[in-house]
Motif scaffolding. Structure first.
Motif, PDB file in Angstrom:
ATOM      1  N   ALA A 184     -37.635  24.137  -1.615  1.00  0.00           N
ATOM      2  CA  ALA A 184     -38.894  24.846  -1.367  1.00  0.00           C
ATOM      3  C   ALA A 184     -38.986  26.143  -2.129  1.00  0.00           C
ATOM      4  CB  ALA A 184     -39.056  25.125   0.124  1.00  0.00           C
ATOM      5  N   CYS A 185     -37.934  26.512  -2.854  1.00  0.00           N
ATOM      6  CA  CYS A 185     -37.938  27.774  -3.593  1.00  0.00           C
ATOM      7  C   CYS A 185     -38.210  27.473  -5.052  1.00  0.00           C
ATOM      8  CB  CYS A 185     -36.593  28.475  -3.424  1.00  0.00           C
ATOM      9  SG  CYS A 185     -36.541  30.119  -4.178  1.00  0.00           S
ATOM     10  N   SER A 186     -39.231  28.106  -5.625  1.00  0.00           N
ATOM     11  CA  SER A 186     -39.621  27.859  -7.016  1.00  0.00           C
ATOM     12  C   SER A 186     -38.887  28.763  -7.973  1.00  0.00           C
ATOM     13  CB  SER A 186     -41.130  28.067  -7.181  1.00  0.00           C
ATOM     14  OG  SER A 186     -41.510  29.399  -6.805  1.00  0.00           O
ATOM     15  N   VAL A 187     -38.063  29.653  -7.460  1.00  0.00           N
ATOM     16  CA  VAL A 187     -37.339  30.595  -8.304  1.00  0.00           C
ATOM     17  C   VAL A 187     -35.867  30.191  -8.275  1.00  0.00           C
ATOM     18  CG1 VAL A 187     -36.754  33.018  -8.721  1.00  0.00           C
ATOM     19  CG2 VAL A 187     -38.994  32.409  -7.780  1.00  0.00           C
ATOM     20  N   SER A 188     -35.235  30.187  -9.465  1.00  0.00           N
ATOM     21  CA  SER A 188     -33.820  29.841  -9.534  1.00  0.00           C
ATOM     22  C   SER A 188     -33.004  30.856  -8.779  1.00  0.00           C
ATOM     23  CB  SER A 188     -33.367  29.778 -11.004  1.00  0.00           C
ATOM     24  OG  SER A 188     -34.112  28.795 -11.688  1.00  0.00           O
ATOM     25  N   SER A 189     -32.080  30.358  -8.000  1.00  0.00           N
ATOM     26  CA  SER A 189     -31.248  31.245  -7.187  1.00  0.00           C
ATOM     27  C   SER A 189     -29.782  30.877  -7.418  1.00  0.00           C
ATOM     28  CB  SER A 189     -31.584  31.108  -5.694  1.00  0.00           C
ATOM     29  OG  SER A 189     -31.400  29.784  -5.272  1.00  0.00           O
ATOM     30  N   SER A 190     -28.930  31.745  -7.020  1.00  0.00           N
ATOM     31  CA  SER A 190     -27.499  31.537  -7.210  1.00  0.00           C
ATOM     32  C   SER A 190     -26.993  30.442  -6.268  1.00  0.00           C
ATOM     33  CB  SER A 190     -26.728  32.840  -6.953  1.00  0.00           C
ATOM     34  OG  SER A 190     -25.358  32.611  -7.029  1.00  0.00           O
ATOM     35  N   SER A 191     -26.168  29.553  -6.820  1.00  0.00           N
ATOM     36  CA  SER A 191     -25.645  28.454  -6.007  1.00  0.00           C
ATOM     37  C   SER A 191     -24.375  28.837  -5.266  1.00  0.00           C
ATOM     38  CB  SER A 191     -25.356  27.229  -6.896  1.00  0.00           C
ATOM     39  OG  SER A 191     -24.405  27.582  -7.878  1.00  0.00           O
ATOM     40  N   SER A 192     -23.909  30.075  -5.511  1.00  0.00           N
ATOM     41  CA  SER A 192     -22.665  30.493  -4.854  1.00  0.00           C
ATOM     42  C   SER A 192     -22.914  31.151  -3.511  1.00  0.00           C
ATOM     43  CB  SER A 192     -21.898  31.468  -5.779  1.00  0.00           C
ATOM     44  OG  SER A 192     -22.708  32.619  -6.011  1.00  0.00           O
ATOM     45  N   GLU A 193     -24.187  31.310  -3.149  1.00  0.00           N
ATOM     46  CA  GLU A 193     -24.537  31.941  -1.869  1.00  0.00           C
ATOM     47  C   GLU A 193     -25.432  30.990  -1.106  1.00  0.00           C
ATOM     48  OE1 GLU A 193     -26.305  35.659  -2.675  1.00  0.00           O
ATOM     49  OE2 GLU A 193     -24.439  36.644  -3.284  1.00  0.00           O
ATOM     50  N   ALA A 194     -25.248  30.934   0.161  1.00  0.00           N
ATOM     51  CA  ALA A 194     -26.045  30.064   1.018  1.00  0.00           C
ATOM     52  C   ALA A 194     -26.387  30.825   2.293  1.00  0.00           C
ATOM     53  CB  ALA A 194     -25.310  28.780   1.335  1.00  0.00           C
ATOM     54  N   CYS A 195     -27.428  30.309   2.944  1.00  0.00           N
ATOM     55  CA  CYS A 195     -27.861  30.920   4.203  1.00  0.00           C
ATOM     56  C   CYS A 195     -28.293  29.819   5.152  1.00  0.00           C
ATOM     57  CB  CYS A 195     -28.994  31.904   3.966  1.00  0.00           C
ATOM     58  SG  CYS A 195     -30.472  31.142   3.241  1.00  0.00           S
ATOM     59  N   VAL A 196     -28.539  30.158   6.353  1.00  0.00           N
ATOM     60  CA  VAL A 196     -28.937  29.198   7.387  1.00  0.00           C
ATOM     61  C   VAL A 196     -30.387  29.460   7.744  1.00  0.00           C
ATOM     62  CG1 VAL A 196     -28.464  28.303   9.690  1.00  0.00           C
ATOM     63  CG2 VAL A 196     -26.589  29.104   8.239  1.00  0.00           C
ATOM     64  N   THR A 197     -31.221  28.437   7.644  1.00  0.00           N
ATOM     65  CA  THR A 197     -32.641  28.590   7.959  1.00  0.00           C
ATOM     66  C   THR A 197     -32.837  28.598   9.468  1.00  0.00           C
ATOM     67  OG1 THR A 197     -33.015  26.216   7.935  1.00  0.00           O
ATOM     68  CG2 THR A 197     -33.204  27.358   5.832  1.00  0.00           C
ATOM     69  N   THR A 198     -34.106  28.835   9.851  1.00  0.00           N
ATOM     70  CA  THR A 198     -34.429  28.861  11.291  1.00  0.00           C
ATOM     71  C   THR A 198     -34.300  27.488  11.918  1.00  0.00           C
ATOM     72  OG1 THR A 198     -36.760  28.559  10.734  1.00  0.00           O
ATOM     73  CG2 THR A 198     -35.991  30.827  11.034  1.00  0.00           C
ATOM     74  N   GLU A 199     -34.317  26.379  11.067  1.00  0.00           N
ATOM     75  CA  GLU A 199     -34.151  25.031  11.597  1.00  0.00           C
ATOM     76  C   GLU A 199     -32.699  24.579  11.545  1.00  0.00           C
ATOM     77  OE1 GLU A 199     -36.266  25.828   9.309  1.00  0.00           O
ATOM     78  OE2 GLU A 199     -38.246  25.654  10.255  1.00  0.00           O
ATOM     79  N   SER A 200     -31.772  25.555  11.297  1.00  0.00           N
ATOM     80  CA  SER A 200     -30.316  25.286  11.248  1.00  0.00           C
ATOM     81  C   SER A 200     -29.937  24.412  10.065  1.00  0.00           C
ATOM     82  CB  SER A 200     -29.831  24.624  12.549  1.00  0.00           C
ATOM     83  OG  SER A 200     -30.103  25.462  13.640  1.00  0.00           O
ATOM     84  N   PHE A 201     -30.673  24.489   8.963  1.00  0.00           N
ATOM     85  CA  PHE A 201     -30.306  23.831   7.707  1.00  0.00           C
ATOM     86  C   PHE A 201     -29.763  24.862   6.758  1.00  0.00           C
ATOM     87  CE2 PHE A 201     -33.564  20.923   9.378  1.00  0.00           C
ATOM     88  CZ  PHE A 201     -32.846  19.731   9.356  1.00  0.00           C
ATOM     89  N   VAL A 202     -29.008  24.349   5.779  1.00  0.00           N
ATOM     90  CA  VAL A 202     -28.461  25.224   4.745  1.00  0.00           C
ATOM     91  C   VAL A 202     -29.526  25.449   3.704  1.00  0.00           C
ATOM     92  CG1 VAL A 202     -26.684  25.486   2.980  1.00  0.00           C
ATOM     93  CG2 VAL A 202     -26.140  24.389   5.152  1.00  0.00           C
ATOM     94  N   GLY A 203     -29.746  26.683   3.363  1.00  0.00           N
ATOM     95  CA  GLY A 203     -30.761  27.009   2.386  1.00  0.00           C
ATOM     96  C   GLY A 203     -30.303  28.106   1.486  1.00  0.00           C
ATOM     97  N   VAL A 204     -31.262  28.629   0.714  1.00  0.00           N
ATOM     98  CA  VAL A 204     -30.992  29.705  -0.232  1.00  0.00           C
ATOM     99  C   VAL A 204     -31.915  30.860   0.081  1.00  0.00           C
ATOM    100  CG1 VAL A 204     -30.159  28.167  -2.035  1.00  0.00           C
ATOM    101  CG2 VAL A 204     -32.597  28.739  -1.900  1.00  0.00           C
TER     102      VAL A 204
END
Length: 616
Positions: A61-81
């Motif tokens: 869902a992100c149109s901007v390239s982001s670093s693949s070495s960092e991850a976060c947890v979304t509000t739906e408990s999925f791994v995101g950026v």
């Protein structure tokens, strides 16, 4: 990587990376999760918390390239950026591929600019500043927001704001112009700056150059300089007991002085013959008359030896005969303009319908019949005084229309008894030569002569109202004689007149009819003034021979009248007008011993009676 972080990352990657198959080791590196978008999450990514300018969303869902070495947890408990807010999806966000500019928050407003008051001003709360921007510490009003926006606040003390207001004006004594102004109280100066005969809304004290000017009245009281109203001279005809005389002939009480020279009485000095009478020589209400030998004078009473020396002439009941074009063409019953100045008329507000008559007894009260106004509210009526010709504006002096404030009725009012009411007006009347009050009688005063009734009656209950005011002279009838006459009607022998009733009339074609109700039965005094004897109430028929009309006695209801009437006057020295004895000419052909035969007196024939009518 700590144990707690590994457990959280493994739980988050459970939905994106498939678990180990049977026989596989847990130490195997997970495959890389890719997305069709611009971001991918590595299995060895470090779990972080997004900053203020980004939001945690799925990598697709992100149109901007982001670093693949960092991850976060979304509000739906999925791994995101961590994706910048410009491209994060949500409500009000532009479609993918477009950037939304985020404006920085506005800076805080600057503190208000504090102004510095001048030497003639002081910083006070806004509620203490009046409409003229003067300090008034007695008032309490809402702050003027517009003035604050235009001029800015000032600082009263630390943390409090106010407005710059001018210091109170200092009092300054001035002298009024002798010929144009007079020092009066501010509530006797009208809106136009002219002196008023009655109390009005107080005029503001003028402030000139920062000073509040005042003048000194009698006994040191403060007032304001008010303009003297212009003099409106009115020409009148003198009454039967008056003469038109020149200046210097009338004394302080209004009687002709003991002057034997005819030129001094009826003449006029040469300097006044071609000009106007001086203001100090004019009669009451700036009236004047025409002298027989030319020039202008004033009406002055003939010497009256019976009048008490220390007693002043009454200020009520005066009848002014104001000259008006066309007076010579009027018929006998039509009045002269100003002849009945106490006459009032009551109208409906919405339709201007004529309701009833009335009588002026003070500058605020009108007396009328109760049955005329008992079906109306005070807001539905208004009173007109100074009327002469109905619904015309051709009179030399204007009439006055005033609303009704309240109506007081007699507490013992019956079907035909105590038919009287007192109307209080919204404001005071302005007395002029054609608007005057009538005198009230004294307690237990009796009337035996001929009296006057006026109005715009419908003769015999038919036809239309008269356009010009009319008057009639009617004889007063004693109570026993009146009852005897009314017994011959359908009322019968059991009818009795009440104590509040007075009878007058009984002459054919001469009576008060419909339209005269509420008007006064005015009896003349020997000094030329009039006293109110009764109020037109009801009658059996109209103008029938031998059937008098019934009036409400003002003398018998005087206690009720005096309770609600303020400022009325009682006649100080009422006397009946002396009857003129007919002159009998002696005939030489008639012997002295013989006497003319007098016709035998016979009772008048009473016509068929009709039902008693309450006049309207």
């Amino acid at each position: 990587m700590g144990r707690i972080a590994c457990l959280a990352l493994c739980a988050a990657l459970a939905g994106a990376v498939p678990g180990p198959q049977a026989g596989e080791s847990h130490s195997q590196q997970p495959t890389q999760a890719s997305s069709a978008g611009g971001g991918a999450v590595s299995a060895q990514a470090t779990l972080v918390q997004c900053g203020l300018g980004s939001s945690c969303v799925e990598a697709s869902a992100c149109s901007v390239s982001s670093s693949s070495s960092e991850a976060c947890v979304t509000t739906e408990s999925f791994v995101g950026v961590c994706c910048p807010l410009e491209s994060a999806p949500g409500e009000g966000v532009a479609p993918p591929g477009s950037l939304i500019s985020v404006e920085p928050p506005p800076p805080p407003p600057p503190p208000p600019r504090m102004v510095v008051c001048s030497e003639k001003e002081d910083c006070v709360p806004p509620r203490r500043c009046d409409a003229d921007r003067y300090i008034n510490r007695r008032q309490w009003k809402a702050p003027d927001v517009d003035y604050l926006d235009q001029h800015g606040p000032c600082e009263i003390r630390a943390g409090r704001e106010g407005v710059c207001c001018r210091l109170p004006p200092e009092p300054r004594e001035v002298q009024c112009q002798p010929d144009e102004q007079r020092c009066v109280r501010n509530n006797f100066c009208d809106e136009k700056g002219f002196i008023s005969d009655y109390s009005v809304k107080p005029s503001p004290v003028p402030v000139i150059d920062g000073f509040k000017d005042f003048c000194k009245m009698k006994y040191g009281r403060k007032g304001i300089c008010c303009k003297i109203p212009p003099i409106i001279r009115t020409e009148i005809l003198c009454n039967f007991n008056e003469k038109c005389v020149g200046p210097g002939v009338c004394d302080e009480k209004g009687f002709i002085q003991n002057v034997t020279d005819e030129t001094a009485i009826f003449g006029l000095p040469a300097e006044y013959r071609l000009g106007e009478l001086p203001p100090e020589e004019l009669g009451p209400f700036d009236t004047f008359c025409q002298l027989p030998r030319g020039g202008t004078g004033r009406c002055c009473r003939l010497p009256d030896p019976e009048w008490p020396r220390r007693l002043k002439l009454p200020t009520c009941g005066h009848s002014f005969h104001i000259r008006m074009p066309g007076d010579n063409t009027r018929h006998a019953r039509e009045t002269v303009f100003g002849e009945i100045p106490w006459q009032a008329t009551i109208f409906e507000k919405e339709t201007d319908k004529f309701v009833c008559g009335g009588t002026i007894v003070s500058n605020r009260q009108i007396i009328t019949s109760d049955h005329c106004v008992e079906t109306y509210n005070t807001s539905q009526l208004y009173v007109r005084v100074g009327e002469f010709i109905l619904f015309q504006e051709s009179e030399p002096l204007a009439h006055q229309d005033i609303d009704v404030r309240s109506v007081k009725t007699h507490p013992e009012r019956g079907a035909l008894f105590n038919d009287i009411a007192v109307i209080e007006l919204e404001r005071h009347l302005k007395f002029t030569p054609h608007i005057q009050p009538i005198c009230l009688p004294k307690y237990n005063q009796k009337f035996t002569g001929r009296c006057v009734v006026s109005g715009w009656a419908k003769p015999a209950f038919i036809g239309r109202y008269q356009e010009r005011m009319e008057k009639l002279e009617l004889p007063t009838v004693e109570t026993p004689a009146c009852e005897s006459s009314l017994w011959e009607t359908h009322l019968g022998h059991f009818f009795r007149l009440g104590e509040s009733m007075l009878c007058a009339g009984g002459e054919k074609d001469a009576d008060a009819c419909r339209g005269d109700a509420g008007g006064a039965l005015a009896c003349p005094s020997a000094d030329g003034t009039y006293v109110m004897a009764g109020v037109a109430a009801w009658s059996v028929g109209c103008a029938e021979q031998g059937v008098p009309s019934v009036y409400t006695s003002v003398t018998r209801t005087l206690r009720f009248t005096r309770r609600y009437v303020r400022g009325s006057k009682q006649h100080p020295f009422f006397r009946e007008v002396p009857k003129e004895e007919p002159k009998v000419e002696e005939s030489p052909e008639l012997p002295a011993s013989s006497e003319p035969e007098m016709p035998a007196s016979s009772a008048p024939e009473l016509p068929a009676s009709s039902a008693p009518e309450l006049r309207r």
